[in-house]
Write a protein that holds these residues in place. Sequence first.
Motif, PDB file in Angstrom:
ATOM      1  N   PRO A  35       0.803  -1.228   0.000  1.00 21.48           N
ATOM      2  CA  PRO A  35       0.000   0.000   0.000  1.00 21.48           C
ATOM      3  C   PRO A  35       0.837   1.280   0.000  1.00 21.48           C
ATOM      4  N   ASN A  36       1.808   1.353   0.898  1.00 19.91           N
ATOM      5  CA  ASN A  36       2.616   2.576   0.950  1.00 19.91           C
ATOM      6  C   ASN A  36       3.550   2.708  -0.246  1.00 19.91           C
ATOM      7  N   ARG A  37       3.948   1.588  -0.805  1.00 20.09           N
ATOM      8  CA  ARG A  37       4.790   1.639  -1.992  1.00 20.09           C
ATOM      9  C   ARG A  37       3.981   2.169  -3.194  1.00 20.09           C
ATOM     10  N   VAL A  38       2.742   1.748  -3.308  1.00 21.19           N
ATOM     11  CA  VAL A  38       1.880   2.269  -4.378  1.00 21.19           C
ATOM     12  C   VAL A  38       1.679   3.773  -4.199  1.00 21.19           C
ATOM     13  N   ARG A  39       1.452   4.204  -2.980  1.00 21.35           N
ATOM     14  CA  ARG A  39       1.300   5.636  -2.733  1.00 21.35           C
ATOM     15  C   ARG A  39       2.566   6.394  -3.137  1.00 21.35           C
ATOM     16  N   LYS A  40       3.716   5.862  -2.746  1.00 21.54           N
ATOM     17  CA  LYS A  40       4.994   6.534  -3.018  1.00 21.54           C
ATOM     18  C   LYS A  40       5.232   6.716  -4.506  1.00 21.54           C
ATOM     19  N   TYR A  41       5.025   5.667  -5.285  1.00 19.36           N
ATOM     20  CA  TYR A  41       5.381   5.737  -6.691  1.00 19.36           C
ATOM     21  C   TYR A  41       4.295   6.366  -7.557  1.00 19.36           C
ATOM     22  N   ALA A  42       3.208   6.784  -6.932  1.00 18.86           N
ATOM     23  CA  ALA A  42       2.187   7.565  -7.648  1.00 18.86           C
ATOM     24  C   ALA A  42       2.402   9.069  -7.493  1.00 18.86           C
ATOM     25  N   GLU A  43       3.430   9.451  -6.739  1.00 18.54           N
ATOM     26  CA  GLU A  43       3.637  10.873  -6.441  1.00 18.54           C
ATOM     27  C   GLU A  43       3.976  11.700  -7.677  1.00 18.54           C
ATOM     28  N   THR A  44       4.557  11.075  -8.695  1.00 23.14           N
ATOM     29  CA  THR A  44       5.017  11.849  -9.853  1.00 23.14           C
ATOM     30  C   THR A  44       3.922  12.087 -10.894  1.00 23.14           C
ATOM     31  N   TYR A  45       2.761  11.471 -10.730  1.00 21.94           N
ATOM     32  CA  TYR A  45       1.736  11.572 -11.761  1.00 21.94           C
ATOM     33  C   TYR A  45       1.029  12.923 -11.709  1.00 21.94           C
ATOM     34  N   ASP A  46       0.809  13.505 -12.872  1.00 23.58           N
ATOM     35  CA  ASP A  46       0.102  14.787 -12.951  1.00 23.58           C
ATOM     36  C   ASP A  46      -1.331  14.648 -12.461  1.00 23.58           C
ATOM     37  N   ASP A  47      -1.833  15.694 -11.872  1.00 26.06           N
ATOM     38  CA  ASP A  47      -3.207  15.701 -11.385  1.00 26.06           C
ATOM     39  C   ASP A  47      -4.204  15.624 -12.542  1.00 26.06           C
ATOM     40  N   TYR A  48      -3.849  16.229 -13.674  1.00 23.41           N
ATOM     41  CA  TYR A  48      -4.766  16.350 -14.812  1.00 23.41           C
ATOM     42  C   TYR A  48      -4.678  15.136 -15.730  1.00 23.41           C
ATOM     43  N   ASP A  49      -5.853  14.668 -16.182  1.00 21.93           N
ATOM     44  CA  ASP A  49      -5.921  13.570 -17.137  1.00 21.93           C
ATOM     45  C   ASP A  49      -6.475  14.104 -18.458  1.00 21.93           C
ATOM     46  N   ARG A  50      -5.632  14.118 -19.482  1.00 21.76           N
ATOM     47  CA  ARG A  50      -6.020  14.703 -20.763  1.00 21.76           C
ATOM     48  C   ARG A  50      -7.161  13.928 -21.428  1.00 21.76           C
ATOM     49  N   ARG A  51      -7.169  12.606 -21.301  1.00 22.89           N
ATOM     50  CA  ARG A  51      -8.185  11.796 -21.975  1.00 22.89           C
ATOM     51  C   ARG A  51      -9.591  12.134 -21.495  1.00 22.89           C
ATOM     52  N   THR A  52      -9.753  12.265 -20.190  1.00 23.35           N
ATOM     53  CA  THR A  52     -11.084  12.520 -19.636  1.00 23.35           C
ATOM     54  C   THR A  52     -11.296  13.982 -19.255  1.00 23.35           C
ATOM     55  N   GLU A  53     -10.241  14.789 -19.355  1.00 25.04           N
ATOM     56  CA  GLU A  53     -10.296  16.209 -18.992  1.00 25.04           C
ATOM     57  C   GLU A  53     -10.780  16.394 -17.555  1.00 25.04           C
ATOM     58  N   GLN A  54     -10.217  15.586 -16.656  1.00 18.88           N
ATOM     59  CA  GLN A  54     -10.551  15.661 -15.243  1.00 18.88           C
ATOM     60  C   GLN A  54      -9.275  15.828 -14.418  1.00 18.88           C
TER      61      GLN A  54
END
Length: 288
Positions: A35-54
């Motif tokens: 669980p904490n490893r998944v949280r850690k390695y998701a830190e670099t992802y942009d907040d914005y999703d171009r495909r869904t515009e969310q």
Amino acid sequence: MFPGATADRSDAAYVVVGAPLDVSTSFQPGTRFGPNRVRKYAETYDDYDRRTEQFFSELGVHDAGDVRAWDDTPAYVEWLRGTLTDVVWDDALPITVGGEHTVSAAGVAAVDPDVFVCLDAHLDLRDDYDGNPWSHASVTRRILDGWPDDGENDAGDGDAAGGADEATVLGARTGSPEEWERAEADDVTVVPPEEVADWTPDFDDDTSVYLSVDVDAADPGFAPGTGTMEPFGLAPRELRDVVRTVAPYTTGFDVVEVNDRDDGQAAALAGKLLREFVFSHAGHTAQS
């Protein structure tokens, strides 16, 4: 906290719950760090999703932290089921981050779906593994056939005895003779890796689904950080496309079997798939 999971619990549409169970892993342990490893390695992802515009941070995701695991698996699964049921009663969708695959039994029991859809290298249809009916190698069997009842908890009584009428296992490429025999029953569909890209779910609009992603469904070249690696698996885009396709039908979701035996590849993939699920589910809900 999972990056972008900024909503208050009272306002949440999605609640992330860590389930660091690491009891029955049969080769490489370490899912307690998942669980904490998944949280850690998701830190670099942009907040914005171009495909869904969310924006992920605007979709009502709350991280409730981890449900501390202990070595009594039936009791832990029952306790976790209660935690996830509270999420459902609060009109939010539970997202579980494992932990070994056994935790999926709790998520399924909490949402009581029609169908259990699982991305997995293994059938997980053994009635027990080394005499243990609560092994991670038996989770799909437990979900279909019921939970063993030791008389000390509600697992095995009434609706808690399973939770899904049928199972679809996508990407499975190994299993025992007993498992392949069980997979021939009418309530199980197995889609081999080479057919996953062309798979289309045959669900009615009112079909409810619990979607589980065992990260070992991916070829170990993409996600080596998992307990039981199995070559000839799926590419990340194939997992992504299944998540996007099934998300509109889904009432509960998990990603499991990430451990600490790589440089973050498995955790990064798991975190990205979690985000893909939320973007796809929220986008469909907004259009409904």
